[in-house]
Design a protein around this motif. Sequence first.
Motif, PDB file in Angstrom:
ATOM      1  N   SER A  40       0.841  -1.202   0.000  1.00 32.53           N
ATOM      2  CA  SER A  40       0.000   0.000   0.000  1.00 32.53           C
ATOM      3  C   SER A  40       0.874   1.249   0.000  1.00 32.53           C
ATOM      4  O   SER A  40       2.084   1.184   0.170  1.00 32.53           O
ATOM      5  CB  SER A  40      -0.936  -0.024   1.201  1.00 32.53           C
ATOM      6  N   LYS A  41       0.216   2.377  -0.187  1.00 31.58           N
ATOM      7  CA  LYS A  41       0.929   3.652  -0.246  1.00 31.58           C
ATOM      8  C   LYS A  41       1.497   4.030   1.118  1.00 31.58           C
ATOM      9  O   LYS A  41       1.255   3.343   2.110  1.00 31.58           O
ATOM     10  CB  LYS A  41      -0.019   4.736  -0.771  1.00 31.58           C
ATOM     11  N   VAL A  42       2.215   5.153   1.173  1.00 33.87           N
ATOM     12  CA  VAL A  42       2.970   5.444   2.395  1.00 33.87           C
ATOM     13  C   VAL A  42       2.128   6.094   3.499  1.00 33.87           C
ATOM     14  O   VAL A  42       2.414   5.906   4.679  1.00 33.87           O
ATOM     15  CB  VAL A  42       4.248   6.257   2.073  1.00 33.87           C
ATOM     16  N   PHE A  43       1.068   6.831   3.123  1.00 34.89           N
ATOM     17  CA  PHE A  43       0.271   7.480   4.166  1.00 34.89           C
ATOM     18  C   PHE A  43      -1.216   7.118   4.113  1.00 34.89           C
ATOM     19  O   PHE A  43      -2.046   7.754   4.751  1.00 34.89           O
ATOM     20  CB  PHE A  43       0.424   9.005   4.088  1.00 34.89           C
ATOM     21  N   CYS A  44      -1.591   6.143   3.291  1.00 37.12           N
ATOM     22  CA  CYS A  44      -2.991   5.704   3.238  1.00 37.12           C
ATOM     23  C   CYS A  44      -2.988   4.230   2.825  1.00 37.12           C
ATOM     24  O   CYS A  44      -1.939   3.654   2.566  1.00 37.12           O
ATOM     25  CB  CYS A  44      -3.799   6.535   2.232  1.00 37.12           C
ATOM     26  N   SER A  45      -4.179   3.622   2.733  1.00 34.94           N
ATOM     27  CA  SER A  45      -4.192   2.183   2.453  1.00 34.94           C
ATOM     28  C   SER A  45      -4.454   1.884   0.970  1.00 34.94           C
ATOM     29  O   SER A  45      -4.715   0.748   0.601  1.00 34.94           O
ATOM     30  CB  SER A  45      -5.229   1.489   3.330  1.00 34.94           C
ATOM     31  N   CYS A  46      -4.386   2.909   0.098  1.00 30.91           N
ATOM     32  CA  CYS A  46      -4.538   2.647  -1.345  1.00 30.91           C
ATOM     33  C   CYS A  46      -3.422   1.721  -1.810  1.00 30.91           C
ATOM     34  O   CYS A  46      -2.327   1.728  -1.260  1.00 30.91           O
ATOM     35  CB  CYS A  46      -4.438   3.948  -2.136  1.00 30.91           C
ATOM     36  N   LYS A  47      -3.719   0.953  -2.873  1.00 31.85           N
ATOM     37  CA  LYS A  47      -2.720   0.020  -3.391  1.00 31.85           C
ATOM     38  C   LYS A  47      -1.540   0.742  -4.025  1.00 31.85           C
ATOM     39  O   LYS A  47      -1.715   1.742  -4.721  1.00 31.85           O
ATOM     40  CB  LYS A  47      -3.353  -0.858  -4.473  1.00 31.85           C
ATOM     41  N   ASN A  71      -6.596   4.218  -7.914  1.00 28.07           N
ATOM     42  CA  ASN A  71      -5.950   3.896  -6.631  1.00 28.07           C
ATOM     43  C   ASN A  71      -5.792   5.170  -5.815  1.00 28.07           C
ATOM     44  O   ASN A  71      -4.682   5.570  -5.486  1.00 28.07           O
ATOM     45  CB  ASN A  71      -4.561   3.286  -6.869  1.00 28.07           C
ATOM     46  N   CYS A  72      -6.893   5.821  -5.525  1.00 30.06           N
ATOM     47  CA  CYS A  72      -6.819   7.116  -4.835  1.00 30.06           C
ATOM     48  C   CYS A  72      -7.859   7.197  -3.720  1.00 30.06           C
ATOM     49  O   CYS A  72      -8.891   6.535  -3.782  1.00 30.06           O
ATOM     50  CB  CYS A  72      -7.122   8.271  -5.791  1.00 30.06           C
ATOM     51  N   CYS A  73      -7.552   8.030  -2.727  1.00 27.09           N
ATOM     52  CA  CYS A  73      -8.496   8.274  -1.646  1.00 27.09           C
ATOM     53  C   CYS A  73      -8.309   9.719  -1.173  1.00 27.09           C
ATOM     54  O   CYS A  73      -7.410  10.410  -1.648  1.00 27.09           O
ATOM     55  CB  CYS A  73      -8.247   7.280  -0.511  1.00 27.09           C
ATOM     56  N   PRO A  74      -9.117  10.178  -0.240  1.00 28.85           N
ATOM     57  CA  PRO A  74      -8.982  11.578   0.212  1.00 28.85           C
ATOM     58  C   PRO A  74      -7.574  11.917   0.708  1.00 28.85           C
ATOM     59  O   PRO A  74      -7.115  13.038   0.541  1.00 28.85           O
ATOM     60  CB  PRO A  74     -10.010  11.663   1.349  1.00 28.85           C
ATOM     61  N   VAL A  75      -6.870  10.928   1.301  1.00 29.09           N
ATOM     62  CA  VAL A  75      -5.537  11.233   1.835  1.00 29.09           C
ATOM     63  C   VAL A  75      -4.553  11.501   0.700  1.00 29.09           C
ATOM     64  O   VAL A  75      -3.866  12.520   0.677  1.00 29.09           O
ATOM     65  CB  VAL A  75      -5.017  10.078   2.720  1.00 29.09           C
ATOM     66  N   CYS A  76      -4.517  10.586  -0.298  1.00 23.13           N
ATOM     67  CA  CYS A  76      -3.451  10.731  -1.293  1.00 23.13           C
ATOM     68  C   CYS A  76      -3.801  11.743  -2.380  1.00 23.13           C
ATOM     69  O   CYS A  76      -2.933  12.088  -3.184  1.00 23.13           O
ATOM     70  CB  CYS A  76      -3.004   9.380  -1.853  1.00 23.13           C
ATOM     71  N   VAL A  77      -5.039  12.231  -2.438  1.00 26.28           N
ATOM     72  CA  VAL A  77      -5.253  13.384  -3.311  1.00 26.28           C
ATOM     73  C   VAL A  77      -5.341  14.674  -2.485  1.00 26.28           C
ATOM     74  O   VAL A  77      -5.635  15.739  -3.014  1.00 26.28           O
ATOM     75  CB  VAL A  77      -6.503  13.235  -4.231  1.00 26.28           C
TER      76      VAL A  77
HETATM   77 ZN   LIG Z   1      -4.942   6.906  -0.855  1.00 24.17          ZN
END
Ligand SMILES: [Zn+2]
Length: 469
Positions: free
Chosen positions: A20-27, A37-43
Amino acid sequence: MQEYDIVIGLEVHSELKTNSKVFCSCKNQFGQAPNTNCCPVCVGLPGALPVLNKKAVELVIKAGLTMGCQINDLAVFERKNYFYPDLAKAYQISQLVRPICLGGQIELEDKVVRLNRIHLEEDAGKLVHCSAAIGTLIDYNRGGVPLMELVTEPDISSADEAVEFLTRLRQRLIYAGVAECKMEQGGLRCDVNVSVKKKGSKELGQRTEMKNLNSFKSVYRAINYEANRQIEILENGGTVVQETRKWDDNHSRSVSMRKKETSSDYRYFPDPDMLAVEIPREDVERIRKTLPLMPDQLRKRYVEEYGLSDYESEILTREKALSDYFNEVLSFYNNPKEVTNWILTEILNKVKDLSEEIAISPSDLAKLLKLVEDKKVTRTNAKEMLARIMENGEKLEALEKEYAGSVDGDALRALVETIVKNNPNAVEDYRTSDTPEKVFRWFTGQVMKETRGKANATKAEEFIRELLK
Ligand SMILES: [Zn+2]
């Protein structure tokens, strides 16, 4: 050119091999449909909070341990502020004051390159430049992928050394399982700082930086171009301007992009969303125990324990996939010298590059070599079998039936008798010659020719000796 020293420092970014990514659980996965592969944290939506991926920290520690770095007991994350369309938050979470790793080194053939630091940060998204009508689109899938940045001291003095450094670094990261370094996917990217100075002078020249070079070839060409450009400016009485330049691989030249920023331009400050990370010594020791042998240690083993040459062990360790393959064949058939000969000649001339998957399994290669050792097939036959397995995907078992000793017993004896009867001169030669083995080999050659190599070699030799007595 002779009157100048070239001074090179590298900043190398590698995407870490995490799920997963470094600061969220996206792949953390390459090649997905854009913005899936995005969520509120990584955008970077307002109010979304980062949670640190422990695995990413461990991988940076692991990388540092393979290069003799000192691991800080406290690591801190800062915000690096700048605006760019692929960076939705307008800041990147990075590390400035207390990175995870400090110091360390990589040994090259003729020198040691000191490292300044290795830190952890997040990757940005990717701009996709389309047609004029569509314009530029942004894919945030890569945003938030864990990125390790390694900074060297300016110890590198030529394009060749830079490539040698990157080659060794890439090997270490792959061997340690830290990163895959797929350069064509942007998994390893390099910023190059270049300056020149009068030969032997202590004072460093003004440097320029070229960002995001993603092949060893472009690093090599960019350094040579840039060094020559700077030397030409100095020779003509000009001054080199500190700036960021863009390397244009298609036209083999660099062009000015912007005046170089310093760290104060980024307004770094501690990220209030991120706790400082304590790194207990027990964790470091636990990670140290998981380190596999590095390529230089393997090379040493191959030379000292297996009796291979420096050249052979260098090729076998160049790619982890290949040394893994070699080690696995040995686990089935423990004859390093013979396995090496087959890999370096028959196998590697059938693959395009050393990291390619080899189209015969280690256990099948081991079985094939055993057939040769037991004289069930000749060496020539085994080479043909190998080619048919690797090139046509044929099965070893089927080929074994086809090749192994299919001319045997009475039929073979009758054939040898005929050959001996039809060649009285050769028989006479064998009995009178000073070098009867040469004649003997001629007879075995005849048998193999007649049977197209399908004779049981051991039996054939036995019959020939008997009939030539
Ligand atoms: Zn994310």
